[in-house]
Structure formats: structure tokens, C-alpha cells
Scaffold this active site. Structure first.
Site, PDB file in Angstrom:
ATOM      1  N   GLU A 367       0.824  -1.212   0.000  1.00  0.00           N
ATOM      2  CA  GLU A 367       0.000   0.000   0.000  1.00  0.00           C
ATOM      3  C   GLU A 367       0.857   1.261   0.000  1.00  0.00           C
ATOM      4  OE1 GLU A 367      -2.802  -0.116   3.227  1.00  0.00           O
ATOM      5  OE2 GLU A 367      -3.975  -1.714   2.293  1.00  0.00           O
ATOM      6  N   GLU A 455      -6.242  -7.571  -0.506  1.00  0.00           N
ATOM      7  CA  GLU A 455      -6.478  -7.386   0.937  1.00  0.00           C
ATOM      8  C   GLU A 455      -7.809  -6.678   1.137  1.00  0.00           C
ATOM      9  OE1 GLU A 455      -3.189  -5.743   3.479  1.00  0.00           O
ATOM     10  OE2 GLU A 455      -4.826  -4.524   4.301  1.00  0.00           O
TER      11      GLU A 455
HETATM   12  C1  IDC Z   1      -2.926  -3.518  10.538  1.00  0.00           C
HETATM   13  C2  IDC Z   1      -3.108  -4.627  11.555  1.00  0.00           C
HETATM   14  C3  IDC Z   1      -2.782  -4.105  12.926  1.00  0.00           C
HETATM   15  C4  IDC Z   1      -1.384  -3.504  12.909  1.00  0.00           C
HETATM   16  C5  IDC Z   1      -1.288  -2.424  11.834  1.00  0.00           C
HETATM   17  C6  IDC Z   1       0.101  -1.833  11.699  1.00  0.00           C
HETATM   18  O1  IDC Z   1      -4.427  -5.123  11.475  1.00  0.00           O
HETATM   19  O2  IDC Z   1      -2.868  -5.167  13.864  1.00  0.00           O
HETATM   20  O3  IDC Z   1      -1.120  -2.937  14.177  1.00  0.00           O
HETATM   21  O4  IDC Z   1      -1.631  -2.988  10.576  1.00  0.00           O
HETATM   22  O5  IDC Z   1       1.017  -2.807  11.364  1.00  0.00           O
HETATM   23  C7  IDC Z   1      -3.990  -2.100   5.817  1.00  0.00           C
HETATM   24  C8  IDC Z   1      -2.646  -2.719   5.869  1.00  0.00           C
HETATM   25  C9  IDC Z   1      -2.559  -3.698   7.006  1.00  0.00           C
HETATM   26  C10 IDC Z   1      -3.292  -3.172   8.231  1.00  0.00           C
HETATM   27  C11 IDC Z   1      -4.767  -3.135   7.875  1.00  0.00           C
HETATM   28  C12 IDC Z   1      -5.677  -2.717   9.024  1.00  0.00           C
HETATM   29  O6  IDC Z   1      -2.270  -3.320   4.652  1.00  0.00           O
HETATM   30  O7  IDC Z   1      -1.203  -3.904   7.300  1.00  0.00           O
HETATM   31  O8  IDC Z   1      -3.091  -4.079   9.268  1.00  0.00           O
HETATM   32  N1  IDC Z   1      -4.945  -2.230   6.751  1.00  0.00           N
HETATM   33  O9  IDC Z   1      -5.352  -1.437   9.475  1.00  0.00           O
HETATM   34  N2  IDC Z   1      -4.461  -1.314   4.872  1.00  0.00           N
HETATM   35  C13 IDC Z   1      -5.685  -0.881   5.207  1.00  0.00           C
HETATM   36  C14 IDC Z   1      -6.021  -1.473   6.409  1.00  0.00           C
END
Ligand code: IDC
Length: 529
Positions: A367, A455
Site C-alpha cells: 500500500e 487485501e
Molecule cells: C494492521 C493490523 C494491525 C497492525 C497495523 C500496523 O491489522 O494489527 O497494528 O496494521 O502494522 C492495511 C494494511 C494492514 C493493516 C490493515 C488494518 O495493509 O497492514 O493491518 N490495513 O489497518 N491497509 C488498510 C487497512
């Protein structure tokens, strides 16, 4: 003189729109204490006021020099574009029109989160330009080099606004101050907002009352014939994948849909990469597993041994006859070029290892976000990495992200990559992303841009909140209709609503139904749709 009259008419039209704002109610038909006979807009304001079209504030002023807020600006643009209010849970006076504008993709959720506090903050000039261009001139563009040369403080602009601001300059909708500066993060006055909006309306052929959504640009080449057979199944059934038109296909050119789970960060949840854990998804119909290897947050950059963890997980998924996505999970490091050298070395090594495997898909930048643009940052990065991979593994499917957390398919559509077997990722979270992002995907497909949802979550974009099952169902219906493949975030037991497994579950013997969270139950029941 004629030109001057036209300018008056335009500005007054905008003032009229501004005056329709609820916050401007009052002073009906009266003259304003801060609009004097010497002012350039005096006559028109007075006339419109007399016609009952123009209202100022209840204290009898119009406040042309006041800063305009996000709510006011979006409302003016939306009304001028002929939009009507949507149902909104937000009790703010502008809630309904803000929702409509959001659904139309005039702005993104994170730019003006729906709280009274943010709605009432001054809007920045860069966001105002983006909203205006999206509303009235969505197809406009400009030459990067020519236009940026006119903007002295271009480096102050956030990457997500590059295209809108360049297009606005090229089409004469926006210009700099006396010093050639655009001041992207400053506010603008009500009078300036009028000028911006009226210029855009003037350049577009949109009548004030038009409520039609902007038509997507027509693709110049006819998309290849859509494959007629639709199959699921694993690697042994489908073999080497390819992209035909916008459709992911198997080696017999039949349409394929892949569905499954994404891991959480493998630096944290390695226990969910076991054969029993992944098999629990395969047994319920999943034919895809995504291995998310973070670059930062104690990921690969600090801890290169994670490449080994990743390979073991990929091998496990392949041994279960599933397709495996190798995800270079950039996130806090929003510009993929930050670690482009590491990315090249990494992808060269995995391509070498998996070049003869039919089951591996490369996702080269999870992302991109922050101060990045598609054409200026992500596309050049993608071209380099694709060429690295293609030099070793000539035909694997490669997934490419885009700015704004892999949502900017509309930017991709203006300037796509020329490589074969490429799909563009789009990421959504049901509590945050709704109709407007689905429309963006439909527009992308219509422009021959292949989309892969590598995702998505049932939660909001934080990974928590909800779960939003109704909206998630709308999304899955949409993806099924369009035969779009997906991976759900995430296979882990972290205490957040997007996690598929309840905290502390003993998964050594696999994942049973009662070890699934609300999200996990919903998602696992849709692998085999
Ligand atoms: C989130 C995880 C969370 C973690 C955070 C930072 O759910 O536990 O603390 O990342 O590492 C994304 C990302 C994905 C995110 C997810 C939800 O690709 O890594 O995971 N998210 O926030 N993009 C949109 C949402």
C-alpha cells in the site's frame, strides 16, 4: 467590458450557491453590511439578494473574506453539481451532502473524516482543488513538467493532489499567488472558493442543475473477449495463471477466481503459517493464501531472515494446492522507492526460487501512501521491479498497488503499465470503503484495468470496529458478479475485529468453527461461493 460583465455574472452565480448554505441562512433579500457599493460584486449580490437567491449570515453580513470550511466547500460544490443529500448517520448540517460527495469519490474518507470537528475545519487549497476537479472536470489532465514549473512550492504538495493540481493549472482553473506559490496547505476564503468553483464550472459543460455522474473515459481499444468458463479449484486444476483483458484466467484461458486469507504480519503471527492453520482455509474452499511480509515495523528490512519464514509459508500453501501471494508489505514506509534496492534483491531471489512454480503470484508493494503519486513514484518503481522479476520468471502474474493505500485505480487508468500479466490491487475495509470505491473499480474495469483485491477486511480501515457484515456482503456480491479474486485480512488471533480467529485459540489441530470470530465465520463461509 463584456469580459468584466461575464466575470461578475460568474462570481455572483457562485455567491448565490454559497448563500444556499445552511450556515448562511438569514438576511433574506437584505443588503449585507460588509458588501458595499464600491465592491466589485455589489450589484450582483444586491440583485440576487432581492431575488431571494442570496442569503448571508443572520447578523446581516456575507463575510466574503472568511475562511471556508470543509463542510461549506463540499456543500457548495455538491449543490453546484446538482447532487442531493444521502442518508447519513452524521447529525452535522452538512452530513447528507458530505456523504453524497464521498460516495461520488469527490474526496476520500481519510481526507475529511466524518466528525463535526473535521467538517468544520478550514479546507486546504489542495483538497479544494481536488474536489472541484473531481466534480466538474474529472477527465482533465496536464503535462507534469510544464505545470510543475509554474508552481514554486510544488514540493509542499502531497502526492495524492499532484494530478488534480496539475490538471487545474493546465486548464486555468487554479493559479498561483503573486509570488507564484500555490500554498497547498493554506485555507481559502469564501470569495476565493467562488472563483475556483466558477472557473471549473465555466470550463466544464456542466449546467448548474446537472446531476449526472461524470462519464468514465472511453477505452480506445476494445477489451479482449471475456472468457466464458468460470472455474475455481487449485493449482493442479488451473496451472499457470494469466490475465486476459481484465480477467484472471487459467492455462486453458478459462476465468478463475481465487479466494482465501492473508496472513497478518509474519514477524508477529508465524504460528498461523503452519500447515494445519493454512489447511483449515483450504478445507473450506480457499485456493489462495497471501503471505504478508512487512518491510518496516520489525519486518524484513530489520530482520531479513523473514524471507525464510515467507518461503516456508509459500511452500506450505503450494503443497496444499493453493496459489500463494508473496506480499512485499510496505505500509508505514509509504513510498515504495524507500526500499527499492532491497525490493529488487528480494524479488530476484524469490523469482529464482519460484520461477518454475505455477502457483506463485508476486505483490510488489502492498500500500503506497502519503506523499506519493502513481505516475511519479509507484509506476516507475513497478517498472523496475517488474523488469527484475520478468528477467527471471517471464510470465508470473504480478500485482501492483497504487497511492492512497492501493485505492487510486483512477490514476492508474490514466497512465497504466504496459507489461503483460499485471493486475492492480484495490484494498477495501467494509466499515470505511463503500459504493464509491466499488464505482471506482467498475470504472477501472471499463477502462481495461484488471483488478485484484489482495487485501480486504470486514472491519474499518484500522483493522478494528464493526464488523460490518452487511457492507461486506455487498462487497462480496460485487466481487462475485465481476469475478474478482480476493484475500481477506487476516488469519490471526489478534484482539482486533478483522482477525479471523478468537484470541488464544489452540490451533495446533486446525481451526474449528467455534474458534472463528464473527469476521472469520463470515469470510470462511464465502471461500467457495
Ligand atoms: C494492521 C493490523 C494491525 C497492525 C497495523 C500496523 O491489522 O494489527 O497494528 O496494521 O502494522 C492495511 C494494511 C494492514 C493493516 C490493515 C488494518 O495493509 O497492514 O493491518 N490495513 O489497518 N491497509 C488498510 C487497512
Amino acid at each position: 467590458m463584456k469580459k468584466l460583465k461575464n466575470t461578475f455574472a460568474l462570481i455572483c452565480a457562485a455567491l448565490m450557491i454559497l448563500a444556499l448554505l445552511p450556515s448562511c441562512a438569514g438576511a433574506d433579500g437584505a443588503s449585507f453590511s460588509d458588501v458595499n457599493s464600491g465592491d466589485w460584486f455589489f450589484e450582483n449580490v444586491t440583485q440576487m439578494s432581492a431575488d431571494g437567491l442570496l442569503k448571508g449570515y443572520s447578523d446581516g453580513t456575507f463575510k466574503p473574506d472568511s475562511t471556508i470550511t470543509s463542510a461549506e466547500f463540499v456543500t457548495v460544490v455538491s449543490r453546484a453539481a446538482g447532487l442531493s443529500e444521502s442518508a447519513s448517520q452524521n447529525s452535522h448540517w452538512a452530513g447528507g451532502l458530505m456523504q453524497t460527495a464521498l460516495d461520488r469519490g469527490f474526496y476520500d474518507w481519510d481526507e475529511i473524516p466524518p466528525t463535526a470537528e473535521t467538517y468544520d475545519l478550514p479546507i486546504t487549497r489542495q483538497l479544494a482543488v481536488k474536489i472541484t476537479m473531481n466534480a466538474f472536470l474529472p477527465q482533465a489532465s496536464g503535462d507534469y513538467t510544464t505545470e510543475t514549473a509554474k508552481i514554486k512550492d510544488f514540493d509542499q504538495l502531497d502526492g495524492r493532489y499532484y494530478n488534480a493540481v496539475i490538471a487545474a493549472y493546465a486548464s486555468g482553473v487554479a493559479g498561483g499567488d503573486d509570488n507564484g506559490r500555490f500554498n497547498p496547505k493554506s485555507s481559502l476564503t469564501r470569495a476565493e472558493a467562488c472563483a475556483l468553483i466558477t472557473r471549473a464550472m465555466q470550463k466544464s459543460d456542466k449546467a448548474l442543475s446537472s446531476s449526472e455522474a461524470p462519464a468514465p473515459p472511453q477505452s480506445t481499444t476494445a477489451p479482449p473477449q471475456a472468457p466464458s468458463v468460470y472455474t475455481k479449484g487449485g493449482v493442479s486444476e488451473n496451472g499457470h495463471l494469466k490475465v486476459v483483458g481484465t480477467q484472471l484466467c487459467n492455462e486453458r484461458d478459462e476465468a478463475v477466481v481465487l479466494r482465501g486469507m492473508s496472513s497478518h504480519g509474519i514477524q508477529w503471527f508465524g504460528n498461523f503459517l503452519s500447515e494445519t492453520a493454512i489447511k483449515s482455509t483450504a478445507e473450506r474452499g480457499a485456493n489462495l493464501f497471501r503471505v504478508a511480509m512487512y518491510t518496516s515495523e520489525n519486518g524484513y528490512i530489520q530482520n531479513p531472515s523473514l524471507a525464510q519464514t515467507l518461503s516456508e509459508a509459500v511452500d506450505t500453501a503450494l503443497s496444499l494446492d493453493m496459489y500463494a501471494i508473496i506480499d512485499w508489505h510496505i505500509l508505514s514506509d509509504g513510498n515504495p522507492n524507500t526500499y527499492i534496492n532491497e525490493a529488487k534483491a528480494f524479488f530476484a531471489s524469490v523469482a529464482e526460487r519460484y520461477k518454475d512454480s505455477a502457483g506463485v503470484i508476486y505483490e510488489i508493494c502492498n500500500e503506497p501512501n502519503g506523499n506519493v503519486s502513481w505516475s511519479g513514484d509507484v509506476k516507475p518503481y513497478a517498472e523496475e521491479i517488474i523488469s527484475t522479476i520478468r528477467g527471471i520468471d517471464g510470465d508470473a502474474v504480478i500485482l501492483v498497488g497504487s497511492p492512497t493505500w492501493s485505492q487510486d485505480l483512477h490514476e492508474v487508468a490514466k497512465d497504466p503499465l504496459s507489461a503483460e500479466n499485471i493486475m492492480y490491487t484495490c484494498h477495501f475495509y467494509a466499515g470505511t470503503h463503500t459504493d464509491w470505491l466499488r464505482s471506482r473499480i467498475s470504472d477501472a474495469l471499463a477502462q481495461n484495468i484488471p483488478v485484484f483485491i489482495s487485501e480486504w477486511g470486514t472491519s474499518d480501515a484500522s483493522g478494528g470496529g464493526g464488523v460490518y457484515i452487511d457492507e461486506a456482503q455487498k462487497w462480496l456480491d460485487f466481487l462475485n458478479e465481476n469475478r474478482i479474486s480476493w484475500a481477506n485480512w487476516s488469519l490471526c488471533d489478534k484482539g482486533e475485529s478483522s482477525a479471523a480467529v478468537v484470541g488464544g485459540a489452540d490451533i495446533s489441530d486446525g481451526i474449528s468453527d467455534d474458534e472463528l470470530t464473527a469476521s472469520g465465520k463470515f469470510v470462511f463461509s464465502h471461500f467457495a461461493d
